[in-house]
Design a protein around this motif. Structure first.
Motif, PDB file in Angstrom:
ATOM      1  N   GLN A   1       0.834  -1.204   0.000  1.00 47.81           N
ATOM      2  CA  GLN A   1       0.000   0.000   0.000  1.00 47.81           C
ATOM      3  C   GLN A   1       0.863   1.246   0.000  1.00 47.81           C
ATOM      4  OE1 GLN A   1      -3.221   2.189   2.966  1.00 47.81           O
ATOM      5  NE2 GLN A   1      -2.806   0.028   3.199  1.00 47.81           N
ATOM      6  N   ALA A   2       1.936   1.246   0.809  1.00 44.67           N
ATOM      7  CA  ALA A   2       2.821   2.412   0.876  1.00 44.67           C
ATOM      8  C   ALA A   2       3.506   2.654  -0.462  1.00 44.67           C
ATOM      9  CB  ALA A   2       3.857   2.220   1.982  1.00 44.67           C
TER      10      ALA A   2
ATOM     11  N   LEU B   1      12.134  16.535  -0.532  1.00 46.84           N
ATOM     12  CA  LEU B   1      12.934  15.859   0.488  1.00 46.84           C
ATOM     13  C   LEU B   1      12.052  15.099   1.468  1.00 46.84           C
ATOM     14  CD1 LEU B   1      15.654  18.583   1.171  1.00 46.84           C
ATOM     15  CD2 LEU B   1      15.899  16.448  -0.105  1.00 46.84           C
ATOM     16  N   SER B   2      10.880  15.627   1.774  1.00 37.70           N
ATOM     17  CA  SER B   2       9.962  14.933   2.686  1.00 37.70           C
ATOM     18  C   SER B   2       9.497  13.611   2.088  1.00 37.70           C
ATOM     19  CB  SER B   2       8.759  15.830   2.992  1.00 37.70           C
ATOM     20  OG  SER B   2       9.154  17.018   3.627  1.00 37.70           O
ATOM     21  N   ILE B   3       9.145  13.615   0.805  1.00 34.62           N
ATOM     22  CA  ILE B   3       8.716  12.371   0.156  1.00 34.62           C
ATOM     23  C   ILE B   3       9.845  11.359   0.124  1.00 34.62           C
ATOM     24  CG2 ILE B   3       7.931  11.377  -2.028  1.00 34.62           C
ATOM     25  CD1 ILE B   3       6.454  13.975  -2.583  1.00 34.62           C
ATOM     26  N   ILE B   4      11.048  11.812  -0.209  1.00 39.82           N
ATOM     27  CA  ILE B   4      12.193  10.896  -0.307  1.00 39.82           C
ATOM     28  C   ILE B   4      12.540  10.316   1.054  1.00 39.82           C
ATOM     29  CG2 ILE B   4      14.646  10.762  -0.856  1.00 39.82           C
ATOM     30  CD1 ILE B   4      14.148  12.887  -3.011  1.00 39.82           C
ATOM     31  N   ILE B   5      12.602  11.169   2.085  1.00 36.72           N
ATOM     32  CA  ILE B   5      12.950  10.688   3.434  1.00 36.72           C
ATOM     33  C   ILE B   5      11.910   9.688   3.932  1.00 36.72           C
ATOM     34  CG2 ILE B   5      13.167  11.401   5.846  1.00 36.72           C
ATOM     35  CD1 ILE B   5      14.373  14.026   4.818  1.00 36.72           C
ATOM     36  N   THR B   6      10.640   9.997   3.725  1.00 33.64           N
ATOM     37  CA  THR B   6       9.586   9.087   4.177  1.00 33.64           C
ATOM     38  C   THR B   6       9.638   7.763   3.423  1.00 33.64           C
ATOM     39  OG1 THR B   6       8.199  11.030   4.605  1.00 33.64           O
ATOM     40  CG2 THR B   6       7.121   8.890   4.618  1.00 33.64           C
ATOM     41  N   ALA B   7       9.915   7.809   2.124  1.00 36.24           N
ATOM     42  CA  ALA B   7      10.008   6.574   1.336  1.00 36.24           C
ATOM     43  C   ALA B   7      11.144   5.696   1.835  1.00 36.24           C
ATOM     44  CB  ALA B   7      10.199   6.917  -0.141  1.00 36.24           C
TER      45      ALA B   7
END
Length: 466
Positions: free
Chosen positions: A196-197, A399-405
């Motif tokens: 899902q993620a 950067l938020s999307i990349i760090i969370t991924a």
């Protein structure tokens, strides 16, 4: 006994609709309920109808029972007085910052009650339509605020608030959930379904591409390119990209509700825990009652959102905070407090699939539905709004999307991952707190870069001539 009486009232209002709702309740729990609605359910409380049963008049009894379920059936009911206080303050000459603060507080329980009402309607509409209704109304508050800000030509506020909602879900909600869940389950490994993620991150990265390309026009243009041409190119690309983003969101709903529903049903795997989610649920109000309440709540949200939009600049001046900080940090925290709290509660119970469904699902809905829809609405009403959120804002989003991924790539969690996400959010919050620059207008970055191009060209000519 109270449950039997309540069921009889619903049957009287809707005929055989109650039997249909009961018959499909188990199916709805697996298909029609989204992670968003499940998180909000953790803030609800059971209503005591023993006193209402003694009312002799059926019409009054039905009204009081609905009032009990809708208004008092939430742990956030204590915030409802902020709604009349904001309305009265508007007509009694309260200062604008007070109206702004009261309106924000009033929006908090309303957002949770909209989730409750859409879930009640889903008992009658079936699991598929109910899931679609929950997905569409999940971020109604952000959408209403954005459209009202657009009608007041506050494009910067629209961009800031939508960006803040995405950052809040990716870093604050998810970070707090992972941190609290890790602390509460130190002796147990926390695992979640990555499938899902992964779907949500694919869509978020596509949305990020749509934000970056209009911004990059200013960096690839030569010094002779006019600012009007760059703005026109950015605007046309943004409108075309918004249509593509809406198509992708529709495909996402089909993927979630029809073709690959099993990926999003993983949130029920821990129902062995003793909590409200594991209980069999039925509708507590009738269909038409729920519909009327939903319309009324939406109108009140629109009214309070209008107050927020009208007073945000005055609140910024009075509190000494920039409009960007209020829109990116404060608005999302207060407006989504109900579902945020629900996500954290489920993380405490080691149900990370629900917490991730809330955070990532809401971020995806904002990024691929609310943002492009706002662009289309602005296009319709004749306002030039593009997907260029400027360098600082777009960089924070990327950067938020990349760090969370990277944080979620292995399907496991511990408190350190949540702590890192929270610290990243604090850094971004500090960044916008110290940002005292005026609201950035379109093409500011473009013009600045063109000036840099001219300087670089002049320096180059001087070097080569020497």
């Amino acid at each position: 006994m109270a449950g039997i009486v309540q069921e009889q009232w619903s049957a009287a209002e809707n005929g055989s609709a109650t039997m249909t709702a009961k018959g499909s309740s188990r199916e709805l729990r697996h298909g029609g309920r989204t992670a968003h609605s499940m998180s909000s359910s953790s803030l609800r409380k059971k209503s005591d109808l023993r006193v209402i049963q003694k009312v002799p008049y059926k019409g009054l009894k039905d009204f009081l029972s609905n009032l009990q379920e809708v208004i008092l059936g939430t742990k956030l009911a204590i915030l409802f007085p902020a709604i009349p206080a904001a309305i009265i303050g508007t007509y009694c000459g309260f200062s604008q910052p007070w109206i702004f603060g009261l309106s924000l507080l009033g929006l908090t329980p309303l957002a949770e009650r909209v989730s409750f009402l859409t879930e009640q309607l889903a008992f009658y509409t079936g699991p598929t339509l109910g899931g679609l209704l929950n997905a569409t109304c999940g971020n109604a508050t952000e959408l209403i605020i954005a459209i009202l800000a657009l009608t007041n030509h506050k494009v910067a506020v629209v961009k800031y608030s939508l960006l803040g909602s995405i950052l809040s879900n990716l870093l604050l909600v998810l970070g707090t959930s992972l941190f609290c869940g890790g602390i509460a389950n130190l002796q147990r490994e926390q695992r979640f379904d990555r499938k899902q993620a992964d779907v949500n991150f694919f869509l978020l990265l596509m949305g990020l591409l749509c934000h970056m390309l209009p911004m990059l026009f200013g960096y690839v243009a030569t010094g002779e390119t006019s600012a009007d041409l760059i703005a026109d190119m950015s605007l046309n690309l943004s409108r075309a990209s918004s249509i593509v983003m809406l198509i992708s969101y529709i495909a996402y709903l089909v993927f979630q509700l029809f073709t690959h529903r099993q990926l999003f049903d993983a949130q029920d795997q821990d129902d062995a825990y003793d909590d409200d989610v594991a209980e069999e649920e039925t509708a507590v109000i009738g269909f038409w009652s729920g519909f009327v309440w939903l319309v009324g709540m939406t109108l009140v949200i629109a009214l309070l959102s209008e107050y927020v939009v009208a007073t945000i600049e005055d609140a910024s001046e009075s509190w000494g905070l920039s409009v960007s900080f209020i829109s990116i940090i404060l608005l999302p925290i207060v407006g989504n407090a109900a579902e945020h709290a629900g996500a954290i509660i489920f993380a405490f119970k080691n149900k990370l699939d629900i917490s991730l469904g809330v955070a990532l699902g809401s971020a995806t809905q904002i990024g691929l539905f609310v943002v492009p829809l706002t662009i289309i609405v602005a296009w319709i009403i004749g306002i030039n709004m593009d997907l260029n959120f400027n360098l600082l804002e777009t960089g924070s989003l990327a950067l938020s999307i990349i760090i969370t991924a990277f944080t979620l790539q292995d399907g496991t969690s511990h408190y350190m991952k949540g702590l890192v996400l929270l610290l990243c959010y604090i850094i971004i919050a500090i960044c916008f707190f110290v940002d005292k620059l005026p609201q950035k207008q379109p093409n500011v970055i473009h013009l600045g870069h063109q000036a840099m191009n001219k300087v670089a060209a002049a320096v180059g000519e001087g070097v080569f001539s020497s």
